[in-house]
Design an enzyme around this catalytic site. Structure first.
Site, PDB file in Angstrom:
ATOM      1  N   SER A 116      40.218 -30.512 -19.156  1.00  0.00           N
ATOM      2  CA  SER A 116      41.203 -30.676 -18.075  1.00  0.00           C
ATOM      3  C   SER A 116      40.786 -29.146 -17.148  1.00  0.00           C
ATOM      4  O   SER A 116      40.773 -29.071 -15.863  1.00  0.00           O
ATOM      5  CB  SER A 116      42.535 -30.761 -18.422  1.00  0.00           C
ATOM      6  OG  SER A 116      42.885 -31.783 -18.347  1.00  0.00           O
TER       7      SER A 116
ATOM      8  N   ASP B  19      49.146 -38.288 -21.005  1.00  0.00           N
ATOM      9  CA  ASP B  19      49.673 -38.365 -22.385  1.00  0.00           C
ATOM     10  C   ASP B  19      49.757 -39.706 -22.686  1.00  0.00           C
ATOM     11  O   ASP B  19      49.426 -40.468 -21.958  1.00  0.00           O
ATOM     12  CB  ASP B  19      50.703 -37.633 -22.573  1.00  0.00           C
ATOM     13  CG  ASP B  19      51.105 -37.192 -24.110  1.00  0.00           C
ATOM     14  OD1 ASP B  19      50.286 -36.400 -24.828  1.00  0.00           O
ATOM     15  OD2 ASP B  19      51.971 -37.727 -24.564  1.00  0.00           O
TER      16      ASP B  19
ATOM     17  N   THR C 206      39.450 -35.888 -25.387  1.00  0.00           N
ATOM     18  CA  THR C 206      40.273 -35.496 -26.582  1.00  0.00           C
ATOM     19  C   THR C 206      39.708 -35.989 -27.819  1.00  0.00           C
ATOM     20  O   THR C 206      39.623 -35.556 -28.951  1.00  0.00           O
ATOM     21  CB  THR C 206      41.680 -35.957 -26.268  1.00  0.00           C
ATOM     22  OG1 THR C 206      42.138 -35.699 -25.089  1.00  0.00           O
ATOM     23  CG2 THR C 206      42.605 -35.582 -27.166  1.00  0.00           C
TER      24      THR C 206
ATOM     25  N   LYS D  97      54.853 -29.120 -20.484  1.00  0.00           N
ATOM     26  CA  LYS D  97      54.732 -30.608 -20.937  1.00  0.00           C
ATOM     27  C   LYS D  97      55.644 -31.457 -20.109  1.00  0.00           C
ATOM     28  O   LYS D  97      56.684 -30.753 -19.727  1.00  0.00           O
ATOM     29  CB  LYS D  97      54.663 -31.007 -22.273  1.00  0.00           C
ATOM     30  CG  LYS D  97      54.256 -32.435 -22.708  1.00  0.00           C
ATOM     31  CD  LYS D  97      52.865 -32.417 -23.133  1.00  0.00           C
ATOM     32  CE  LYS D  97      52.100 -33.564 -23.571  1.00  0.00           C
ATOM     33  NZ  LYS D  97      50.962 -33.470 -24.103  1.00  0.00           N
TER      34      LYS D  97
END
Ligand SMILES: NC(=O)C1=CN([C@@H]2O[C@H](COP(=O)(O)OP(=O)(O)OC[C@H]3O[C@@H](n4cnc5c(N)ncnc54)[C@H](O)[C@@H]3O)[C@@H](O)[C@H]2O)C=CC1
Ligand SMILES: O=C(O)CCC(=O)C(=O)O
Length: 448
Positions: A380, A169, A213, A129
């Site tokens: 993804s 994000d 998502t 991340k």
């Protein structure tokens, strides 16, 4: 809170000592360790080989300066991060967050969660991340572009389709990914689609990644409701946030027969008892980048509550889709008292440990983020597959792949929870299933 196994308590104390001041990272680690007692009793080799200590220590952490100029020529300095946490199952994979609250502890909690989430998807992706304390809110397109170019001017040397594949994000969507892809291409002189996901559809992006998502979270909760002979049909729902995850969670809930009556942003809550108008939210948030309060000027019957608490509104299904720790113990108790039957986390770690305990004790459906929101990263990985094949798949086919992945994740978490004597506990199921696969791969790789 569950008591930690003695050996795991030692691991946790070491994590606290080695990572001072990183509260969110400590919280994410503790939640996983609390599930692993029965696993290490069954697999002493994980302790002997220090698999858990190794999983808690990122393989690599990169922190860098990001200088950029605003439209008036003023110079700004932000801090950039990429934490390459674990590559046992594949290249590091996970989003970039641009938000003023970002610091190392936030990126590490997100990267740590990502290891287990990515494992649950069944796709060949490791965990990572990144992000920056840059605030895109109120910035012009040109300012965002200059920031993204500067960010990528350092990041490019650490990433690649076989090494580390960032995506979006909070604060990073299609616009930012486009600017970063352009700068990566320019610096490396390579048209390497698989280096970033969430790309625009005209340059290697995948259909359904934008929706994935939110759609995935709704699919997960739909499966969990089925185990109780229930469904979204006719249910009143709340979805916090009004960004990417929130919008497509609302859209899929409506398609599955539920009615979302409220969403939010960091300034307040919008309530529309007739059911939220998703088309309008998309226009306001995705196209015009406005605040959610403007919804009420288009629909006079809707109300805007400045600084309102969305979780005080009675509902049957709640899907937190904004940010970490947005549901505390008191909010959770209010939700349960008001008749909430199911909570599905579109956001990462949106419920505090006290809140999680309330949901588990009440035995309502509780889908933790690392399972319920895994559809984004899974899609993804489907984008990476399409890039590798130089192909692009149709919407319906890709959505079916996403749905199948979410059905499998639900089944896996459900079955592991039963196997470990905690039927219906998706926290335990997700942590054990996600961890075991990574741990076995690490054992097979030797001491690396
Ligand atoms: N974008 C993705 O594919 C994935 C995102 N997530 C998680 O979902 C959550 C939302 O991410 P995105 O929708 O991508 O970001 P986004 O930037 O598109 O939207 C974030 C939304 O949350 C709202 N928000 C932020 N702080 C808030 C607060 N304190 N109270 C109420 N609303 C607040 C913002 O106003 C915005 O509407 C984050 O926790 C993220 O880590 C998880 C998996 C994948
Ligand atoms: O699609 C990705 O790689 C990022 C998804 C993500 O950041 C997440 O699952 O939290």
């Amino acid at each position: 809170m569950a008591k930690l196994d003695e050996k795991l308590e030692g691991v946790y104390q070491e994590v606290l000592k080695r990572n001072p001041g990183e509260a969110e990272f400590h919280q994410a680690v503790l939640e996983v360790l609390e599930s692993l007692g029965p696993v290490v009793s069954k697999h002493p080799e994980y302790l002997e080989r220090k698999i858990i200590e190794r999983i808690c220590e990122p393989e690599r952490q990169i922190i860098f300066r990001v200088p950029w100029q605003d439209d008036k020529g003023k110079v700004h300095i932000n801090r950039g991060f990429r934490v390459e946490f674990n590559s046992a199952l594949g290249p590091y994979k996970g989003g970039l967050r641009f938000h003023p609250s970002v610091y190392l502890g936030i990126i590490k909690f997100l990267g740590f969660e990502q290891i287990f989430k990515n494992s649950l998807t069944g796709m060949p992706i490791g965990g990572g991340k990144g992000g920056s304390d840059f605030d895109p809110k109120g910035k012009s397109d040109d300012e965002v572009m200059r920031f993204c170019q500067s960010f990528m001017t350092e990041l490019y040397r650490h990433i690649g389709e076989h090494t580390d594949v960032p995506a979006g994000d909070i604060g990073v969507g299609g616009r930012e990914i486009g600017y970063m892809f352009g700068q990566y291409k320019r610096i490396t002189n390579r048209w390497e689609a698989g280096v970033l996901t969430g790309k625009g559809l005209k340059f290697g992006g995948s259909l359904v990644r934008t929706e994935a998502t939110g759609y995935g979270a709704a699919f997960f909760i739909n499966e969990a409701l089925k185990t109780r002979k229930d469904s979204f049909d006719g249910k009143t729902c709340l979805v916090s946030g009004s960004g990417n995850v929130a919008i497509y969670t609302i859209e899929k809930i409506h398609q599955l027969g539920g009615r979302c009556i409220a969403c939010s942003d960091s300034n307040g809550v919008i309530v529309d008892e007739k059911g939220l108008d998703v088309g309008l939210i998309k226009q306001l948030k995705e196209v015009e980048r406005r605040r959610i309060q403007d919804y009420a000027s288009f629909h006079k019957h809707a109300t805007y509550v400045p600084n309102g608490k969305i979780w005080e509104i009675p509902c049957q299904v709640a899907m937190p889709s904004a940010t970490q720790n947005e549901i505390n113990g008191k909010d959770a108790a209010t939700l349960v008292k008001n008749g909430c039957l199911a909570v599905g986390e579109g956001a990462n770690m949106p419920t505090t440990p006290e809140g999680v305990k309330v949901f588990l004790d009440a035995k309502i459906v509780y889908g933790p983020g690392k399972a319920a929101n895994a559809g984004g990263v899974a899609t993804s990985a489907l984008e990476m597959q399409q890039n590798a094949q130089r192909d692009s798949w149709k919407f319906d086919y890709t959505e079916k792949r996403l749905e199948d992945i979410m059905v499998n994740i639900h089944q896996l978490c459900h079955d592991i929870a039963e196997e470990y004597g905690a039927p219906g506990n998706y926290v335990l199921g997700a942590n054990i299933a996600g961890f075991t696969k990574v741990a076995d791969a690490m054992v097979a790789h030797g001491l690396v």
